[in-house]
Design a protein around this motif. Structure first.
Motif, PDB file in Angstrom:
ATOM      1  N   UNK A 130     -13.952  -5.270   5.004  1.00 63.31           N
ATOM      2  CA  UNK A 130     -14.887  -5.576   4.718  1.00 63.31           C
ATOM      3  C   UNK A 130     -15.538  -4.699   3.246  1.00 63.31           C
ATOM      4  N   UNK A 131     -14.377  -2.820   3.179  1.00 61.89           N
ATOM      5  CA  UNK A 131     -14.224  -2.223   2.556  1.00 61.89           C
ATOM      6  C   UNK A 131     -13.300  -2.933   1.049  1.00 61.89           C
ATOM      7  N   UNK A 132     -11.913  -3.488   1.829  1.00 60.78           N
ATOM      8  CA  UNK A 132     -10.819  -4.206   0.737  1.00 60.78           C
ATOM      9  C   UNK A 132     -11.690  -5.377   0.243  1.00 60.78           C
ATOM     10  N   UNK A 133     -12.818  -6.452   0.499  1.00 63.23           N
ATOM     11  CA  UNK A 133     -13.304  -7.668  -0.109  1.00 63.23           C
ATOM     12  C   UNK A 133     -14.293  -7.363  -0.600  1.00 63.23           C
ATOM     13  N   UNK A 134     -15.117  -6.264  -0.487  1.00 63.13           N
ATOM     14  CA  UNK A 134     -15.633  -5.262  -1.656  1.00 63.13           C
ATOM     15  C   UNK A 134     -15.239  -4.728  -2.864  1.00 63.13           C
ATOM     16  N   UNK A 135     -13.867  -4.113  -3.036  1.00 64.16           N
ATOM     17  CA  UNK A 135     -13.583  -3.942  -3.816  1.00 64.16           C
ATOM     18  C   UNK A 135     -12.350  -4.780  -4.564  1.00 64.16           C
ATOM     19  N   UNK A 136     -12.281  -5.848  -3.940  1.00 62.61           N
ATOM     20  CA  UNK A 136     -11.970  -7.139  -4.324  1.00 62.61           C
ATOM     21  C   UNK A 136     -12.627  -8.128  -5.945  1.00 62.61           C
ATOM     22  N   UNK A 137     -13.689  -7.946  -4.932  1.00 59.65           N
ATOM     23  CA  UNK A 137     -14.758  -8.455  -5.535  1.00 59.65           C
ATOM     24  C   UNK A 137     -15.247  -8.269  -6.835  1.00 59.65           C
ATOM     25  N   UNK A 138     -15.638  -6.280  -6.695  1.00 58.43           N
ATOM     26  CA  UNK A 138     -15.585  -5.578  -7.423  1.00 58.43           C
ATOM     27  C   UNK A 138     -14.632  -5.497  -9.131  1.00 58.43           C
ATOM     28  N   UNK A 139     -13.542  -5.148  -8.428  1.00 61.91           N
ATOM     29  CA  UNK A 139     -12.776  -5.885  -9.092  1.00 61.91           C
ATOM     30  C   UNK A 139     -12.654  -7.080 -10.169  1.00 61.91           C
ATOM     31  N   UNK A 140     -13.203  -7.985  -9.801  1.00 58.97           N
ATOM     32  CA  UNK A 140     -13.174  -9.374 -10.250  1.00 58.97           C
ATOM     33  C   UNK A 140     -14.270  -9.046 -11.157  1.00 58.97           C
ATOM     34  N   UNK A 141     -15.350  -8.593 -11.339  1.00 62.77           N
ATOM     35  CA  UNK A 141     -16.647  -8.018 -11.828  1.00 62.77           C
ATOM     36  C   UNK A 141     -16.152  -7.442 -12.763  1.00 62.77           C
ATOM     37  N   UNK A 142     -15.226  -6.564 -12.701  1.00 58.31           N
ATOM     38  CA  UNK A 142     -15.161  -5.817 -13.949  1.00 58.31           C
ATOM     39  C   UNK A 142     -13.779  -6.367 -15.397  1.00 58.31           C
ATOM     40  N   UNK A 143     -13.941  -5.361 -16.258  1.00 63.68           N
ATOM     41  CA  UNK A 143     -13.115  -5.496 -16.995  1.00 63.68           C
ATOM     42  C   UNK A 143     -11.264  -4.762 -16.933  1.00 63.68           C
ATOM     43  N   UNK A 144     -11.319  -5.017 -15.864  1.00 63.88           N
ATOM     44  CA  UNK A 144      -9.869  -3.877 -15.264  1.00 63.88           C
ATOM     45  C   UNK A 144      -9.061  -4.908 -15.378  1.00 63.88           C
ATOM     46  N   UNK A 145      -7.747  -4.740 -15.153  1.00 59.89           N
ATOM     47  CA  UNK A 145      -6.161  -5.353 -15.918  1.00 59.89           C
ATOM     48  C   UNK A 145      -5.052  -4.922 -14.994  1.00 59.89           C
ATOM     49  N   UNK A 146      -3.858  -5.971 -14.241  1.00 56.57           N
ATOM     50  CA  UNK A 146      -3.013  -5.045 -14.540  1.00 56.57           C
ATOM     51  C   UNK A 146      -3.033  -4.615 -12.763  1.00 56.57           C
ATOM     52  N   UNK A 147      -1.812  -3.748 -12.978  1.00 51.94           N
ATOM     53  CA  UNK A 147      -2.137  -3.210 -10.684  1.00 51.94           C
ATOM     54  C   UNK A 147      -3.176  -2.337 -10.485  1.00 51.94           C
ATOM     55  N   UNK A 148      -3.154  -2.391  -9.106  1.00 47.56           N
ATOM     56  CA  UNK A 148      -4.396  -2.129  -8.477  1.00 47.56           C
ATOM     57  C   UNK A 148      -4.160  -1.235  -7.174  1.00 47.56           C
ATOM     58  N   UNK A 149      -4.461  -0.552  -6.737  1.00 44.95           N
ATOM     59  CA  UNK A 149      -3.788   0.196  -4.992  1.00 44.95           C
ATOM     60  C   UNK A 149      -5.097   0.227  -4.404  1.00 44.95           C
ATOM     61  N   UNK A 150      -5.445  -0.542  -3.044  1.00 45.21           N
ATOM     62  CA  UNK A 150      -6.951  -0.412  -2.888  1.00 45.21           C
ATOM     63  C   UNK A 150      -6.342  -0.677  -1.035  1.00 45.21           C
ATOM     64  N   UNK A 151      -6.098   0.705  -0.568  1.00 41.80           N
ATOM     65  CA  UNK A 151      -5.797   0.376   1.041  1.00 41.80           C
ATOM     66  C   UNK A 151      -6.890   1.718   1.324  1.00 41.80           C
ATOM     67  N   UNK A 152      -6.138   1.907   2.308  1.00 40.25           N
ATOM     68  CA  UNK A 152      -7.725   3.242   2.964  1.00 40.25           C
ATOM     69  C   UNK A 152      -6.944   4.255   2.971  1.00 40.25           C
ATOM     70  N   UNK A 153      -7.553   5.919   2.856  1.00 38.26           N
ATOM     71  CA  UNK A 153      -7.209   6.992   3.240  1.00 38.26           C
ATOM     72  C   UNK A 153      -5.887   7.914   3.669  1.00 38.26           C
ATOM     73  N   UNK A 154      -6.665   7.092   4.921  1.00 42.42           N
ATOM     74  CA  UNK A 154      -5.336   8.362   6.023  1.00 42.42           C
ATOM     75  C   UNK A 154      -4.312   6.964   6.150  1.00 42.42           C
ATOM     76  N   UNK A 155      -3.189   8.016   6.316  1.00 39.71           N
ATOM     77  CA  UNK A 155      -1.629   7.085   6.097  1.00 39.71           C
ATOM     78  C   UNK A 155      -1.226   7.675   8.116  1.00 39.71           C
ATOM     79  N   UNK A 156      -0.822   6.609   8.936  1.00 43.27           N
ATOM     80  CA  UNK A 156      -1.117   6.486  10.806  1.00 43.27           C
ATOM     81  C   UNK A 156      -0.547   5.431  10.607  1.00 43.27           C
ATOM     82  N   UNK A 157       0.552   5.900  11.905  1.00 42.60           N
ATOM     83  CA  UNK A 157       1.660   5.315  12.814  1.00 42.60           C
ATOM     84  C   UNK A 157       1.161   4.205  13.223  1.00 42.60           C
ATOM     85  N   UNK A 158       1.503   3.254  13.239  1.00 42.07           N
ATOM     86  CA  UNK A 158       1.251   2.027  14.092  1.00 42.07           C
ATOM     87  C   UNK A 158       0.294   2.225  15.391  1.00 42.07           C
TER      88      UNK A 158
END
Length: 272
Positions: free
Chosen positions: A187-215
């Motif tokens: 849900x965070x990823x989908x919201x961020x993608x739609x927000x980027x779609x509705x912006x004037x941003x371009x190019x590479x963006x990193x959209x992931x969680x804040x915690x680095x965890x093992x599988x």
């Protein structure tokens, strides 16, 4: 707004379809083998390997925004060439493109990666994703390329199903203790993608969680959340296998987060 979700029947695609429709947009979504279940959506069959079909479907719908969430890990044509076909079709309609990419474009040698790091894939899938990024950037410089990591939900993601199978169904297998990612909630990823779609941003963006965890740690969090016994989850090390792909890849999303109102939560927060 008219939004087309390419790969709308997948895990992320389904969330994008649901959220776009609930926001009142006119939504169409493509599928390869079977349509999704969301109502009020125009479901369109599409094989991304067929350039003419891609151009016809996108041109026929006339979207303001296209989000390409489609991929097939074992299929270069779908993942790499298909992304190029989508970019060509979108550039021909004048719409806005958001292309979903992956942390597999990196080898893991640097461990932590910012948006300006050069891809150095070590697996066929990572190479296909890196090729797709290059094609999209060349064909449509105004497009957003959103790299993400392991996508988790509230029970429906592939990793969550794997954990359940290992903990309850007697499925043989291990969760790696050295395979580290920055999981993101769908849900965070989908919201961020739609927000980027509705912006004037371009190019590479990193959209992931804040915690680095093992599988394995992620599996334990999921098991505890769902009332399963984490001790039933067997462990192993990816470094001890010959599986292709990076081991430890952490996407630094700080720059992208500063441009988003959507907060990208970490797995230790959203898996409860």
């Amino acid at each position: 707004m008219r939004i087309l979700i390419v790969g709308g029947s997948g895990f992320l695609g389904n969330e994008l379809v649901r959220r776009s429709a609930s926001d009142g947009h006119v939504v169409a979504a493509t599928y390869l083998t079977r349509p999704g279940t969301a109502a009020g959506v125009e479901w369109l069959p599409l094989d991304l390997r067929d350039r003419t079909a891609v151009v016809d479907v996108i041109g026929g719908f006339g979207p303001d925004v296209v989000i390409n969430a489609a991929y097939r890990q074992s299929d270069w044509e779908t993942t790499a060439l298909g992304a190029a076909h989508v970019a060509v079709a979108v550039s021909g309609t004048g719409g806005r493109l958001v292309h979903v990419s992956s942390d597999t474009v990196f080898s893991g040698k640097a461990i932590t990666y910012t948006e300006d790091c050069v891809p150095d894939p070590v697996s066929p899938y990572g190479a296909a994703k890196a090729a797709a990024e290059t094609a999209v950037q060349v064909i449509d410089p105004a497009a957003v390329i959103a790299r993400t990591s392991l996508i988790i939900g509230d029970g429906g993601s592939p990793h969550e199903r794997l954990v359940h199978s290992l903990a309850t169904d007697g499925m043989r297998g291990v969760l790696f203790t050295d395979d580290v990612r920055c999981p993101v909630h769908v849900s965070d990823l989908a919201a961020a993608l739609l927000e980027l779609a509705n912006s004037d941003r371009a190019g590479i963006h990193h959209v992931a969680g804040t915690d680095a965890v093992s599988r394995y740690e992620l599996g334990c969090l999921i098991a505890q959340r769902d009332g399963l016994d984490p001790t039933r989850l067997s462990t192993g090390r990816r470094a001890d296998t010959d599986l292709p792909g990076p081991i430890d890849v952490r996407l630094d999303c700080g720059l992208t987060q500063r441009h988003l109102s959507t907060r990208l939560r970490g797995a230790r927060e959203f898996v409860k």
